[in-house]
Design a protein around this motif. Structure first.
Motif: not given
Length: 271
Positions: A228-238
């Motif tokens: 509920r409180d954790t998000v993994l964000v892949d910001a390698c292909g913006l």
């Protein structure tokens, strides 16, 4: 002379209770009681000493009703010490079989000591609790200043990367949502000493600050919720626009909800 003895005892009790509580309102009660008694003619009949004593008694009752055990300890100890000292003065020193005087003095000192120690402990605990409440209030405020979505976090970081050369607090704002371990991982990935140096390094890759902010897009599939409180964000292909106005590979972010508000960056890995 004896008529002033109750006054002295009640006054000593009042001063002790006031110093321990810090509550000045019972003095007003004393004044009110004395005024009422004066209007009733009590001073003329019974004398000013007894009139003021009654007023002090009203105040003492108000103080003592709200006094914790350590306050009672100091007050009773003070009275015992006063009685012992009075007896000592009256006898002009210790005499044979004066164990009552010695006991009163010893008990008075012991009670005053115990009450004073407990009072100081209470003061320290109260100050510690107040400081903790201030810290909690501050952190609650911080939580509502943090970006509250994964896309919002990336937009937040990009904005301060783009404006770093023109806004003096851009570096501090960029580093604001990072925890210390994550900031260390970010700096290590860029081979710089700290977070502020990291954002400065990324800024050197920006070609057009306006286009970089305005054309940025984070695909929805780049965010993966873990619990509920954790998000993994892949910001390698913006997506940053056709002319590549700024860096499009910011890294992998782990976001953790902070105190029910926005997100903090708790872990970082390079692309």
């Amino acid at each position: 002379m004896l008529q002033w003895l109750p006054f002295a005892v009640l006054a000593a009790t009042a001063l002790t209770a006031y110093s321990l509580s810090g509550n000045a309102w019972p003095w007003v009660y004393t004044l009110g009681a004395v005024v009422v008694l004066a209007l009733l003619g009590v001073p003329k009949r019974y004398g000013p000493a007894r009139t003021i004593s009654v007023g002090l008694l009203v105040a003492d009752v108000a103080w003592l009703a709200a006094t914790p055990w350590w306050g009672w300890s100091v007050i009773v100890g003070s009275l015992a010490l006063l009685v012992g000292a009075g007896a000592l003065i009256k006898r002009k020193g210790l005499q044979p079989h004066s164990w009552q005087v010695v006991t009163a003095l010893a008990v008075g000192l012991a009670l005053i000591g115990a009450g004073t120690v407990a009072w100081r402990i209470t003061v320290v605990r109260t100050a510690t609790l107040a400081a903790q409440q201030q810290r909690d209030l501050h952190e609650d405020t911080v939580s509502h200043m943090l970006p509250d979505t994964p896309a919002g976090m990336i937009n937040y970081l990009v904005r301060w990367i783009a404006t770093y050369p023109t806004y003096k607090d851009a570096g501090a704002n960029f580093c604001f949502p990072w925890t210390a371990p994550a900031a260390g991982q970010f700096a290590a990935a860029l081979h710089v000493p700290d977070c502020l140096s990291g954002v400065a390094a990324l800024t050197r890759q920006v070609k057009d600050a306006g286009d970089y902010q305005n054309q940025l897009y984070l695909n929805g599939s780049a965010s993966q919720y873990v619990g509920r409180d954790t998000v993994l964000v892949d910001a390698c292909g913006l997506e940053v626009g056709p002319d590549q106005p700024g860096p499009s590979a910011l890294g992998h972010f782990t976001l953790q909800n902070y105190r029910g508000g926005g997100y903090k960056i708790t872990a970082y890995a390079p692309c």
